[in-house]
Scaffold this active site. Structure first.
Site, short mmCIF file in Angstrom:
data_model
loop_
_atom_site.label_atom_id
_atom_site.label_comp_id
_atom_site.label_asym_id
_atom_site.label_seq_id
_atom_site.Cartn_x
_atom_site.Cartn_y
_atom_site.Cartn_z
CG HIS A 161 7.19 -18.04 -27.71
ND1 HIS A 161 7.25 -19.16 -29.28
CD2 HIS A 161 5.42 -18.34 -27.43
CE1 HIS A 161 6.29 -20.03 -29.01
NE2 HIS A 161 4.88 -19.71 -28.41
NE ARG A 212 29.24 -0.28 -57.12
CZ ARG A 212 30.35 -0.28 -56.47
NH1 ARG A 212 29.43 0.58 -55.55
NH2 ARG A 212 31.49 -0.29 -56.44
CB ALA A 213 28.97 -6.61 -59.93
CG ASP A 272 34.51 5.05 -51.22
OD1 ASP A 272 33.76 5.23 -50.83
OD2 ASP A 272 34.61 4.21 -51.90
CE LYS A 330 -6.25 16.90 -59.80
NZ LYS A 330 -5.38 17.69 -59.15
CG ASP A 351 39.96 5.26 -51.58
OD1 ASP A 351 40.32 6.92 -52.20
OD2 ASP A 351 39.60 5.18 -52.35
#
Length: 887
Positions: free
Chosen positions: A39, A801-802, A694, A255, A784
């Site tokens: 800046h 994913r929760a 995993d 087209k 994993d």
């Protein structure tokens, strides 16, 4: 500052009628972003900003950051800035707060070490940067001073790690001075005033200054300031039998007989993508060079590439030959839409307004290889007649007031002068007479159940060069048996893997589903073979009715409300209770958004759920509340869910299976957020048909290390002769999936996957660890293998994913790995642009299934005898039904 408005101080200091700075806007990202802006105000300085709690926490650093841990830089904390400020470049006018020029010097993501809110409050914030220039660990430490100081002084300090460098050896500010968006340097304020430079300088080499440039997008109604997305799926046209009657609401274009191409422009980075998301930039070097002179700093362009014949008409065969020969300099790019431009999302703007802006930009640049696709002042019937006379494929109609949506839309229609579409090549016949190469191509289309159905053959339209090219490509795809389902016994030939697509024109379909009088037009390499179905023209009455429905709300950017970035998906007759309830405070998405997400991805997730026991993660109080993990039927009340034979898992209530979209949506209505599946199907529950790794990162592992780990695992599996497919986890890591023929039992597959994990840890101990547990994997990655035990599950592809941000597990190609920003690259809010690509990155998954015998021998592993029945023992602890568990 008001507690309920963290941007009050920011807004109070600015007059947004005169400054180009954003007043608000921007979206929270799951992977926190950072930006450093250079800046040149009253004094040159650097603004360091970290995304936290919905704003950019900001510090002014007079001397800029240093990579030398011995150099402590003063950093004065200033007012919070909106998230949209992260992409701001321009000139703040004289006599306004912060007057001067601004560029984005660096940007990326940051990961806090510990609780960032507590660290900010205590005055010691530690974090790791993953930017384009700045990397590694840093600290912000507040200096002791008077408590009433309005601008708190801090120190910005680089910590000692691999990214640190002595200032005597390297000054990152001097070595890398320019914008990471445009590649341009910062114009000094005095020089800019003398030149009367515009708010945003055009990239080097631009010709825009020679002609009048259009009004900035911010002055156009419907334009919303937003970051440029990494991917964009195209809007697709619907085939119709006749033109609409309300002709005044539609505009018509040619087209083009070519390939659809979307172009992402971000400074000096220009990338060209096919409709399926494949990056063709390297195949189009001349076009990329031309596009660099278009004068855009950030944009998405939509159009079609063609090669013109001697009459100036598109020639599909010539386009195919251009790619086959590697001579693509003759390619012309006809652009017809502008979904994003210069930091603004234009998709909600009417089509005519987007095209007006695009036309001015293209004409101002005057580039022969990039042309604007004009509309014609004539009725559809007259245009179709003219198209037939000229030998064109047809016309495209677009509703003049329509927004841009990433799906097949009734607002875009196509009318064809002849029957013509793509077909999958499943085989070929021998040539007859003096003809060389092959006789005819055996063609097919996929039905709604995913079976390839024979559709006839094409034996005309080939020249000698095409025959030779086809012969080589087909020989490389030789297969022992036909891929067609229900192939008539009278059809004989040489079989190939169903990967190549032929563009074919023909006279008609017979009642038996065959094409007549077919003519080969060329090969297509820009479309997904699995999506090729028989095209059927839709009745115009249905199209007219669909366009009468009000467009779904896309959210109000000004109000700060969030919504999913796609039109509402059809949830059928399902009644959604409490649709307004927010299920994730980070994204602001609601329960209705959850159900509509699964309605949108249902066709993609169902193949991954089919015939597999499924475990459900329920979140009755949203992701911030308690989560419940459920594998068995007791306590479930999901209408229509399939209860499996109890013999599959003796001693327990029946396992569950999701079989239809209706059941999937019913589960979402009952607060199910995640779907996890077994590694075996119900047809052979005792023998897994896949092996999963995993890649679980420990504390201190960067995203770059996770990507590297995936490549290392891929390399080892390839060396063992095992195919590997990749998907994001939507959580912390990546999933590497090996498709298997169900030949070995659970114990053998799990033990062999453990042997692979141990081999990785032994050969590359600084990257991998073979023991689970957070303490064991600090700074390392645990492949994993426990996911491969009986009863263990892995989150299904296309499942949410929760977790805060609602990441999505998405199949990806190995060639996409380097472009992924993290395991939550896709979320519920931005998934729309990926849906069109769908499962195509996993093309060939079924055909790739293998046995482990050769790989076991190569690794020196002795296999156990195949199990005859599933073992009731669990490979890992699984919460019982109805028991709260954090997932």
């Amino acid at each position: 500052m008001a507690a309920d408005d963290p941007l009050q101080a920011y807004r109070a200091k600015r007059d947004f009628k005169h400054t180009p700075e954003p007043a608000a806007g921007g979206r929270r990202s799951t992977a926190r972003s950072f930006v450093v802006q250079k800046h040149d105000a009253s004094h040159l300085h650097y603004d360091f900003r970290l995304e936290l709690e919905g704003t950019l926490k900001s510090w002014a650093v007079p001397k800029g950051p240093s990579l030398d841990p011995g150099v402590k830089r003063m950093a004065v904390q200033v007012e919070d800035h909106p998230l949209s400020y992260a992409s701001f470049e321009g000139t703040i006018p004289d006599r306004h707060y912060g007057a001067g020029n601004v560029i984005v010097w660096d940007r990326g993501t940051w990961r806090p070490v510990g609780d960032p809110v507590a660290g900010l409050q205590s005055g010691k914030l530690k974090f790791e940067l993953q930017g384009e220039k700045l990397h590694g660990r840093w600290s912000l430490v507040r200096m002791h001073g008077k408590s009433e100081e309005r601008q708190a002084p801090w120190l910005l300090i680089k910590e000692r790690d691999d990214a640190a460098r002595p200032s005597a050896d390297y000054d990152v500010l001097q070595a890398l001075p320019d914008s990471v968006i445009t590649g341009n340097p910062l114009t000094p304020r005095k020089k800019a005033a003398a030149q009367k430079a515009p708010a945003r300088a055009a990239p080097t080499g631009s010709t825009v200054g020679r002609k009048k440039r259009p009004a900035p997008p911010r002055q156009l109604p419907g334009a919303v300031m937003d970051a440029l997305p990494l991917t964009l799926a195209p809007e697709l046209a619907t085939l119709v039998a006749q033109a609409p009657t309300d002709s005044q609401d539609w505009v018509y274009e040619i087209k083009f007989d070519g390939y659809r191409l979307l172009t992402r422009v971000e400074g000096s980075s220009i990338r060209c993508f096919t409709r399926n998301g494949h990056d063709w930039s390297a195949r189009l070097p001349a076009l990329v060079n031309t596009l660099s002179r278009l004068g855009l700093s950030a944009a998405w362009l939509d159009g079609e590439i063609v090669v013109l014949d001697g009459k100036g008409l598109p020639d599909f065969g010539a386009l195919q030959n251009a790619f086959d020969s590697g001579s693509t300099a003759r390619i012309i790019y006809y652009v017809f839409d502008l979904p994003y431009c210069d930091g603004y999302d234009l998709r909600a703007m009417p089509l005519l307004e987007r095209r007006k802006l695009l036309r001015t930009l293209v004409q101002a640049a005057a580039l022969d290889a990039v042309r604007f696709s004009e509309t014609f002042d004539a009725g559809a019937s007259d245009l179709m007649a003219a198209a037939r006379r000229l030998g064109l494929e047809g016309v495209i109609g677009k509703r003049a007031a329509s927004p841009y949506v990433s799906r097949r839309s009734p607002s875009w229609i196509k009318l064809k002068t002849q029957l013509r579409q793509e077909f999958v090549i499943g085989g070929y016949t021998d040539p007859k007479g003096s003809r060389a190469g092959l006789g005819a191509l055996l063609l097919g289309v996929y039905d709604d159940q995913g079976a390839l159905r024979y559709a006839g053959n094409v034996g005309t339209g080939f020249d000698d060069n095409t025959l030779n090219t086809l012969q080589g490509k087909l020989a490389a795809l030789a297969a022992p048996r036909p891929a067609f389902s229900g192939l008539p016994a009278s059809v004989e030939g040489h079989w190939v893997q169903p990967e190549l697509l032929a563009e074919v024109s023909f006279a008609q379909w017979t009642h038996t589903g065959r094409i007549r009088h077919a003519v080969f037009q060329g090969l297509r390499t820009d479309k997904d073979a699995r999506k090729v179905k028989r095209e059927s023209a839709q009745p115009i009455e249905g199209i007219m009715q669909a366009n009468k429905k009000p467009a779904p709300s896309s959210g109000n950017a000004a109000s700060g409300k969030r919504s999913m970035s796609h039109p509402a998906a059809d949830t059928g007759a399902l009644r959604v209770t409490h649709p307004e309830r927010v299920i994730d405070t980070d994204s602001g998405l609601t329960k209705l958004d959850l159900v509509q997400f699964y309605a949108q991805v249902a066709p993609l997730i169902l193949p991954h759920l089919r015939a597999r026991p499924v475990a459900l993660v329920r979140a009755p109080d949203g992701v911030q509340g308690e989560l419940f993990f459920q594998k068995h039927a007791q306590a479930t009340a999901i209408p229509g869910i399939k209860l499996l034979n109890q013999a599959l898992d003796p001693g327990h209530a029946p396992l569950l299976e999701i079989t239809t979209a209706e059941v999937l949506l019913a589960a979402a209505q009952l607060n199910v957020m995640e779907f996890h599946t077994w590694n075996a199907t119900t047809r052979s529950i005792g023998k897994p048909d896949r092996m999963i790794f995993d890649l679980d990162p420990g504390e201190g592992v960067s995203w770059a290390q996770i990507r590297e780990a995936a490549q290392l695992v891929h390399a080892l599996l390839k060396e063992l002769g095992l195919p590997a497919f990749l998907k994001t986890s939507g959580g912390k890591g990546l999933h590497v999936v090996v498709p298997l023929k169900p030949a070995f039992g659970w114990d053998t597959v799990k033990d062999f996957s453990q042997a692979i994990a141990r081999h990785l840890a032994a050969v590359i101990p600084d990257r991998f660890v073979a023991k689970s547990g957070p303490r064991n994997r600090v700074g390392k990655i645990f492949p994993d293998y426990l996911r491969n035990g009986f009863g263990a599950t892995t989150v299904c592809a296309w499942s949410l994913r929760a977790r805060p941000g609602l990441g999505v597990s998405v199949p990806v190609g190995w060639d996409e790995l380097d472009s992924l920003s993290g395991p939550t690259h896709w979320t519920a809010a931005n998934i729309a642009d990926r849906v069109a690509i769908g499962n195509s990155p996993w093309e060939g998954y079924g055909q790739a299934r293998c046995t482990l015998s050769a790989a076991m021998k190569a690794l020196g592993f002795k296999a156990q005898k195949p199990a005859s029945s599933p073992r009731p023992a669990r490979a890992r602890a699984v919460a019982q039904n109805g028991t709260p568990r954090k997932v």
